[in-house]
Design a protein around this motif. Structure first.
Motif, PDB file in Angstrom:
ATOM      1  N   GLU A 262       1.214  10.470   7.775  1.00  0.00           N
ATOM      2  CA  GLU A 262       1.335  11.957   8.149  1.00  0.00           C
ATOM      3  C   GLU A 262       2.259  12.114   9.177  1.00  0.00           C
ATOM      4  O   GLU A 262       2.829  13.242   9.378  1.00  0.00           O
ATOM      5  CB  GLU A 262       0.075  12.811   8.404  1.00  0.00           C
ATOM      6  CG  GLU A 262      -0.463  12.249   9.745  1.00  0.00           C
ATOM      7  CD  GLU A 262      -1.752  13.460   9.822  1.00  0.00           C
ATOM      8  OE1 GLU A 262      -1.674  14.173  10.989  1.00  0.00           O
ATOM      9  OE2 GLU A 262      -2.743  13.647   9.315  1.00  0.00           O
ATOM     10  N   ASP A 267       9.010  17.331   9.335  1.00  0.00           N
ATOM     11  CA  ASP A 267       8.508  18.160   8.379  1.00  0.00           C
ATOM     12  C   ASP A 267       8.264  17.956   7.012  1.00  0.00           C
ATOM     13  O   ASP A 267       9.209  17.655   6.395  1.00  0.00           O
ATOM     14  CB  ASP A 267       9.597  19.511   8.345  1.00  0.00           C
ATOM     15  CG  ASP A 267       9.212  20.961   7.608  1.00  0.00           C
ATOM     16  OD1 ASP A 267       8.103  20.711   6.717  1.00  0.00           O
ATOM     17  OD2 ASP A 267       9.835  21.561   7.767  1.00  0.00           O
ATOM     18  N   ARG A 268       6.972  17.485   6.919  1.00  0.00           N
ATOM     19  CA  ARG A 268       6.588  16.745   5.680  1.00  0.00           C
ATOM     20  C   ARG A 268       6.559  17.769   4.650  1.00  0.00           C
ATOM     21  O   ARG A 268       7.315  17.296   3.284  1.00  0.00           O
ATOM     22  CB  ARG A 268       5.045  16.292   5.799  1.00  0.00           C
ATOM     23  CG  ARG A 268       4.244  17.217   5.864  1.00  0.00           C
ATOM     24  CD  ARG A 268       2.515  16.858   5.759  1.00  0.00           C
ATOM     25  NE  ARG A 268       2.083  16.324   4.594  1.00  0.00           N
ATOM     26  CZ  ARG A 268       1.745  17.332   3.638  1.00  0.00           C
ATOM     27  NH1 ARG A 268       1.968  18.544   3.681  1.00  0.00           N
ATOM     28  NH2 ARG A 268       1.468  16.634   2.307  1.00  0.00           N
ATOM     29  N   ASN A 269       6.445  18.857   4.577  1.00  0.00           N
ATOM     30  CA  ASN A 269       6.452  19.839   3.411  1.00  0.00           C
ATOM     31  C   ASN A 269       7.823  20.070   3.147  1.00  0.00           C
ATOM     32  O   ASN A 269       8.101  19.955   1.736  1.00  0.00           O
ATOM     33  CB  ASN A 269       5.954  21.358   3.907  1.00  0.00           C
ATOM     34  CG  ASN A 269       4.516  21.130   4.002  1.00  0.00           C
ATOM     35  OD1 ASN A 269       3.710  20.484   3.567  1.00  0.00           O
ATOM     36  ND2 ASN A 269       4.009  22.408   4.938  1.00  0.00           N
ATOM     37  N   ALA A 270       8.994  20.191   4.002  1.00  0.00           N
ATOM     38  CA  ALA A 270      10.160  20.246   3.653  1.00  0.00           C
ATOM     39  C   ALA A 270      10.651  18.899   2.993  1.00  0.00           C
ATOM     40  O   ALA A 270      11.461  18.880   1.970  1.00  0.00           O
ATOM     41  CB  ALA A 270      11.072  20.465   4.832  1.00  0.00           C
ATOM     42  N   ILE A 272       8.912  16.820   1.210  1.00  0.00           N
ATOM     43  CA  ILE A 272       8.304  16.792  -0.299  1.00  0.00           C
ATOM     44  C   ILE A 272       8.988  17.574  -1.127  1.00  0.00           C
ATOM     45  O   ILE A 272       9.420  17.384  -2.349  1.00  0.00           O
ATOM     46  CB  ILE A 272       6.796  17.039  -0.159  1.00  0.00           C
ATOM     47  CG1 ILE A 272       6.202  15.978   0.393  1.00  0.00           C
ATOM     48  CG2 ILE A 272       6.317  17.392  -1.491  1.00  0.00           C
ATOM     49  CD1 ILE A 272       4.497  16.259   0.844  1.00  0.00           C
ATOM     50  N   ALA A 273       9.430  18.956  -0.634  1.00  0.00           N
ATOM     51  CA  ALA A 273      10.155  19.839  -1.338  1.00  0.00           C
ATOM     52  C   ALA A 273      11.631  19.347  -1.689  1.00  0.00           C
ATOM     53  O   ALA A 273      12.056  19.423  -3.055  1.00  0.00           O
ATOM     54  CB  ALA A 273      10.256  21.099  -0.727  1.00  0.00           C
ATOM     55  N   SER A 274      12.226  18.572  -0.864  1.00  0.00           N
ATOM     56  CA  SER A 274      13.527  18.123  -1.110  1.00  0.00           C
ATOM     57  C   SER A 274      13.469  17.048  -2.111  1.00  0.00           C
ATOM     58  O   SER A 274      14.282  16.890  -3.128  1.00  0.00           O
ATOM     59  CB  SER A 274      13.932  17.705   0.195  1.00  0.00           C
ATOM     60  OG  SER A 274      14.228  18.566   1.003  1.00  0.00           O
ATOM     61  N   ARG A 276      11.061  16.744  -4.270  1.00  0.00           N
ATOM     62  CA  ARG A 276      10.779  17.210  -6.037  1.00  0.00           C
ATOM     63  C   ARG A 276      12.213  17.941  -6.570  1.00  0.00           C
ATOM     64  O   ARG A 276      12.378  17.730  -7.689  1.00  0.00           O
ATOM     65  CB  ARG A 276       9.750  18.237  -5.747  1.00  0.00           C
ATOM     66  CG  ARG A 276       8.552  17.557  -5.174  1.00  0.00           C
ATOM     67  CD  ARG A 276       7.253  18.800  -5.539  1.00  0.00           C
ATOM     68  NE  ARG A 276       6.054  18.145  -5.205  1.00  0.00           N
ATOM     69  CZ  ARG A 276       5.217  17.293  -5.818  1.00  0.00           C
ATOM     70  NH1 ARG A 276       5.660  17.002  -7.072  1.00  0.00           N
ATOM     71  NH2 ARG A 276       3.936  16.754  -5.593  1.00  0.00           N
ATOM     72  N   GLU A 289      -0.139  10.060   1.234  1.00  0.00           N
ATOM     73  CA  GLU A 289       0.061  10.240   2.448  1.00  0.00           C
ATOM     74  C   GLU A 289      -1.480   9.638   3.158  1.00  0.00           C
ATOM     75  O   GLU A 289      -2.602   9.841   2.517  1.00  0.00           O
ATOM     76  CB  GLU A 289       0.021  11.645   2.529  1.00  0.00           C
ATOM     77  CG  GLU A 289       0.335  11.968   4.113  1.00  0.00           C
ATOM     78  CD  GLU A 289       0.440  13.634   4.381  1.00  0.00           C
ATOM     79  OE1 GLU A 289       0.745  14.095   5.519  1.00  0.00           O
ATOM     80  OE2 GLU A 289       0.374  14.137   3.328  1.00  0.00           O
ATOM     81  N   SER A 291      -3.702   9.819   6.468  1.00  0.00           N
ATOM     82  CA  SER A 291      -3.807  10.952   7.755  1.00  0.00           C
ATOM     83  C   SER A 291      -4.163  10.064   8.919  1.00  0.00           C
ATOM     84  O   SER A 291      -4.244   8.907   8.940  1.00  0.00           O
ATOM     85  CB  SER A 291      -4.916  11.823   7.498  1.00  0.00           C
ATOM     86  OG  SER A 291      -6.228  10.963   7.587  1.00  0.00           O
TER      87      SER A 291
END
Length: 446
Positions: A262, A267-270, A272-274, A276, A289, A291
């Motif tokens: 983690e 920025d893990r969310n960014a 993952i979005a990139s 995808r 992932e 933790s």
């Protein structure tokens, strides 16, 4: 889609393998500085790992060690006289410089270069940019010889493009494939290229340890290679400051699977979005992932769980994770590793390999290899003498047994007799691997 495989080009451990603590931020390197090393044992461990993968059906190539001591560095810094005198003076007057000149760090081939397979390259060739590794003196010496080595292994310019390293300037600090991950549906299919960076060139970095990879370096590599579907996530600052000096200490990916801690990305969310977006229409990414609660940073760095090889093994439905023995020996890391197969996710099995000599300098199984996706034609075009099989394993193991010491302390490297030992060993190796009689500087009279 063209059929392709992921080959591993493993670095052979050099005869000067030692523990001199040259890498700030590499906690294992710092911890074991000054300890006794076993070059013979280290080289045999590396060969054993290669044999294991070759027996599993994974294509393997052997990358030769560099000539060490690097006398050209010492001569450029004002040490003169015969080669033996240069070495003796350097150890007496500037031992830190002499230590850097003797480092066997090219063994960690994950830093050798960044690779773009032909399926992703604009011109349909396999592209290599050897890393300049300029953050650390001992590693900054590697680029020219790595370039020569890759051009011998991948000599067909109609299929391969081996570039020169990026300019040796802090704005373009480049650590190679240790910070690059490629995801895809199949190795021969178009993929997503993740270029993970630690700092921007003009950024003020005030972290506890160096951020070795700049975004600008990877942007230059992407332009050179014409690398398709490139994304540029930032490595987590907490990971760097916790001892994850390369992204491959906290993350590994193969095919659709990205296995990461983690803390790996800022920025893990960014991220993952990139991934995808870049993979849309090609494949569905699988994110695994772990933790901080399940694997705290201290256990992560001690066990090197993520510095494992994530492999496609012929005949197996799911991926295989080849982890260091330290992962098995760390209770928290072992529990995480064993839970992967039980989860029915993309990773179906975990195996372990002993590379303790490398691990004591902060290099796990993943550090010892450069991954290169190759079509059948590209695989056949590589130097066949470097293609690893049982016969080459036996020949190299015999060479190591005859040529390497089984005990080395940093002070031993000051002995001029080491020059003769090392050069005779490397001269023989150039015959074994068909590298030519001008491969090393000493063979060219340099």
């Amino acid at each position: 889609m063209t059929s392709a495989v992921e080959a591993n080009c493993d670095g052979l451990v050099g005869p000067t393998h030692s523990y001199v603590g040259l890498s700030p931020g590499n906690l294992a390197s710092q911890k074991n500085a000054g300890e006794v090393s076993n070059p013979r044992g280290a080289a045999l461990e590396g060969l054993g790992k290669m044999r294991k993968l070759a027996d599993w059906g994974v294509p393997q190539f052997a990358l030769p060690p560099h000539e060490r001591p690097n006398l050209s560095l010492l001569k450029a810094l004002g040490f003169s006289g015969s080669d033996g005198t240069v070495l003796e003076r350097a150890w007496k007057e500037a031992p830190a410089l002499a230590s850097a000149a003797c480092s066997a760090s090219p063994m960690w081939a994950a830093n050798a270069a960044t690779v773009t397979p032909s399926a992703d390259a604009a011109d349909g060739r396999v592209h290599f940019t050897p890393a300049n590794l300029l953050t650390n003196l001992h590693r900054s010496l590697e680029g020219p010889q790595t370039t020569r080595s890759l051009r011998r292994l991948f000599a067909d310019e109609s299929r391969f493009a081996v570039h020169d390293p990026l300019p040796a300037q802090p704005h373009f600090a480049d650590e190679g494939a240790a910070n690059h991950v490629r995801l895809c549906a199949e190795h021969g299919a178009p993929g997503v290229n993740m270029f993970v960076w630690g700092r921007e060139a003009w950024e003020h970095w005030d972290g506890r340890y160096p951020a070795r990879q700049t975004r600008e370096a990877f942007e230059a590599v992407e332009r050179r290679h014409g690398a398709a579907r490139a994304i540029f996530p930032r490595q987590g600052k907490a990971a760097i400051n916790g001892g994850a000096f390369h992204n491959d200490v906290v993350c590994v990916g193969t095919r659709e699977c990205l296995f990461f801690h983690e803390s790996a990305f800022e920025d893990r969310n960014a991220m993952i979005a990139s991934v995808r977006r870049a993979a849309d229409g090609l494949f569905e990414p699988a994110f695994v992932e772990i933790s901080e609660a399940d694997l705290p940073m201290a256990d992560l760095v001690a066990s090197y769980l993520f510095n494992s090889q994530l492999l496609v093994i012929p005949g197996e439905d799911r991926l295989v994770l080849l982890a260091p023995a330290e992962t098995r020996d760390n209770p928290r890391a072992h529990a995480v590793a064993e839970s992967l197969a039980a989860s029915n996710g993309p990773i179906g099995r975990v195996d372990y390999v002993d590379v303790r000599q490398s691990m004591r300098n902060g290099g796990g199984p993943a550090c010892l290899r450069l991954r290169v996706v190759l079509t059948e034609g590209e695989l056949a075009a590589a130097n066949p003498a470097q293609r690893f099989d049982a016969a080459l394993h036996d020949r190299l193991a015999d060479w190591v047994e005859r040529r390497y010491r089984d005990r080395l302390v940093p002070g031993d490297l000051a002995d001029p007799l080491r020059l003769t030992e090392v050069r005779e060993a490397l001269d023989e190796l150039t015959v074994i691997l068909d590298l030519g009689s001008d491969f090393y500087p000493f063979q060219r009279g340099a």
